[in-house]
Design a protein around this motif. Sequence first.
Motif, short mmCIF file in Angstrom:
data_model
loop_
_atom_site.label_atom_id
_atom_site.label_comp_id
_atom_site.label_asym_id
_atom_site.label_seq_id
_atom_site.Cartn_x
_atom_site.Cartn_y
_atom_site.Cartn_z
N PRO A 1 4.03 10.16 -0.84
CA PRO A 1 4.54 11.24 0.01
C PRO A 1 3.79 11.42 1.33
CG PRO A 1 3.40 12.12 -1.90
CD PRO A 1 3.55 10.66 -2.14
N ASP A 2 2.56 10.94 1.40
CA ASP A 2 1.77 11.11 2.62
C ASP A 2 1.82 9.88 3.53
OD1 ASP A 2 0.36 9.38 1.03
OD2 ASP A 2 -1.58 10.37 1.27
N TRP A 3 2.76 8.97 3.28
CA TRP A 3 2.79 7.70 4.00
C TRP A 3 2.86 7.87 5.52
CZ3 TRP A 3 1.12 3.12 3.19
CH2 TRP A 3 1.55 2.04 3.96
N GLU A 4 3.68 8.78 5.99
CA GLU A 4 3.83 8.96 7.44
C GLU A 4 2.51 9.40 8.07
OE1 GLU A 4 6.57 8.17 9.09
OE2 GLU A 4 7.48 7.55 7.20
N LYS A 5 1.68 10.11 7.32
CA LYS A 5 0.41 10.60 7.85
C LYS A 5 -0.68 9.53 7.85
CE LYS A 5 1.15 15.41 6.40
NZ LYS A 5 0.63 16.53 5.56
N ILE A 6 -0.60 8.59 6.92
CA ILE A 6 -1.70 7.62 6.76
C ILE A 6 -1.35 6.22 7.23
CG2 ILE A 6 -2.56 8.94 4.78
CD1 ILE A 6 -1.54 6.53 3.03
N GLN A 7 -0.11 5.97 7.62
CA GLN A 7 0.32 4.59 7.89
C GLN A 7 -0.47 3.93 9.03
OE1 GLN A 7 4.45 4.35 9.16
NE2 GLN A 7 4.35 6.34 10.14
N MET B 1 0.81 -1.22 0.00
CA MET B 1 0.00 0.00 0.00
C MET B 1 0.84 1.27 0.00
SD MET B 1 -3.15 -0.86 -0.29
CE MET B 1 -2.42 -2.02 -1.46
N ARG B 2 2.12 1.13 0.24
CA ARG B 2 3.03 2.28 0.19
C ARG B 2 3.24 2.76 -1.25
NH1 ARG B 2 7.66 4.36 3.24
NH2 ARG B 2 7.44 2.85 4.94
N ILE C 1 -0.75 -5.54 25.01
CA ILE C 1 -0.06 -6.25 23.93
C ILE C 1 1.07 -5.35 23.44
CG2 ILE C 1 -0.26 -7.28 21.65
CD1 ILE C 1 -3.23 -7.73 22.22
N VAL C 2 2.28 -5.89 23.42
CA VAL C 2 3.44 -5.08 23.07
C VAL C 2 4.30 -5.82 22.05
CG1 VAL C 2 5.47 -3.87 23.94
CG2 VAL C 2 3.46 -4.13 25.42
N GLU C 3 4.63 -5.13 20.97
CA GLU C 3 5.61 -5.68 20.04
C GLU C 3 7.01 -5.29 20.53
OE1 GLU C 3 6.40 -6.23 15.32
OE2 GLU C 3 5.99 -4.18 15.97
N TYR C 4 7.85 -6.28 20.74
CA TYR C 4 9.22 -6.03 21.19
C TYR C 4 10.00 -5.36 20.08
CZ TYR C 4 13.84 -7.11 23.19
OH TYR C 4 15.11 -7.04 23.71
N ALA C 5 10.65 -4.25 20.39
CA ALA C 5 11.41 -3.50 19.39
C ALA C 5 12.85 -3.33 19.84
CB ALA C 5 10.78 -2.13 19.15
N THR C 6 13.74 -3.25 18.87
CA THR C 6 15.15 -3.00 19.18
C THR C 6 15.56 -1.60 18.77
OG1 THR C 6 15.78 -3.96 17.03
CG2 THR C 6 15.76 -5.43 18.95
N ASP C 7 14.61 -0.83 18.25
CA ASP C 7 14.90 0.55 17.85
C ASP C 7 13.79 1.45 18.39
OD1 ASP C 7 12.67 0.23 16.13
OD2 ASP C 7 13.97 -0.54 14.55
N ASN C 8 13.77 2.67 17.97
CA ASN C 8 12.79 3.63 18.48
C ASN C 8 11.68 3.94 17.49
OD1 ASN C 8 14.04 4.04 21.03
ND2 ASN C 8 15.60 5.31 20.04
N LYS C 9 11.45 3.05 16.54
CA LYS C 9 10.37 3.27 15.58
C LYS C 9 9.02 3.11 16.27
CE LYS C 9 13.16 2.03 11.59
NZ LYS C 9 13.35 1.14 10.43
N ILE C 10 7.98 3.51 15.57
CA ILE C 10 6.68 3.66 16.25
C ILE C 10 5.97 2.35 16.55
CG2 ILE C 10 6.38 5.90 15.14
CD1 ILE C 10 4.17 4.56 13.42
N TRP C 11 6.29 1.27 15.88
CA TRP C 11 5.43 0.09 15.96
C TRP C 11 5.55 -0.69 17.25
CZ3 TRP C 11 1.67 0.81 12.99
CH2 TRP C 11 1.83 1.42 11.74
N LYS D 1 11.55 2.64 -1.10
CA LYS D 1 10.77 3.68 -0.42
C LYS D 1 11.37 5.08 -0.52
CE LYS D 1 12.53 2.84 4.30
NZ LYS D 1 12.12 2.41 5.66
N ALA D 2 12.68 5.20 -0.58
CA ALA D 2 13.28 6.53 -0.66
C ALA D 2 12.86 7.28 -1.92
CB ALA D 2 14.80 6.43 -0.60
N GLN D 3 12.66 6.54 -3.00
CA GLN D 3 12.34 7.18 -4.28
C GLN D 3 10.86 7.12 -4.64
OE1 GLN D 3 14.72 5.74 -7.53
NE2 GLN D 3 13.86 7.18 -9.02
#
Length: 206
Positions: free
Chosen positions: A85-91, A50-51, A122-132, A79-81
Amino acid sequence: MNIRNYNAKEAIVFRKTKEPFGGLSNMASGYALYINEVIIPSSEHLYQAMRYPTNPEIQFEIINQDNAMKAKMISNKYKAQYSRPDWEKIQIKVMRWVLEIKLAQNWDKFSAILKETQNKSIVEYATDNKIWGAKPINNDELVGVNALGRLLMELREKYISENNRIFCVNPPDVPALLLYNQHIDIICDDMIIDYHNESLLEDSLV
């Protein structure tokens, strides 16, 4: 969505698909989806596709990967190219919709896992600081937005706790919701085929 703290010992924390509650992950296999007569191997495949609503060739490459991690890697390559452009707003809207389809089209299996989480966080374990997900800061605490976990809890509250079987999923309020240049409308259970048939799924990936 804001950052939250979670007690690891009191929450359902999922990370790998083969571990307990691994079916909560978008990377989990065995939860195929059926959209516009296209069999999609996992919720991660659909989310990543959908991206790229105006790039059906990229969508095709993503959907035809034989596992979710490969699908995500293909998406990352473009994704960089080419990302909308509105992906961050609609994800978040897109992810909520994807999860509802996963539940509607895999009700018995997915609802059972959600029910098993009871009323725990319910928590998804993350190794970074991304939103998910949420990242551990010590042995007992995880910190993060945990957007995926919160959407799963929302799904549990809306459909599982209320014993409200979901049959139809409306499209999210986002422009250009396209799969292979075709608009995606409401998805109902009468559109579901036997996508658990392995030979049919294999044929769709050729």
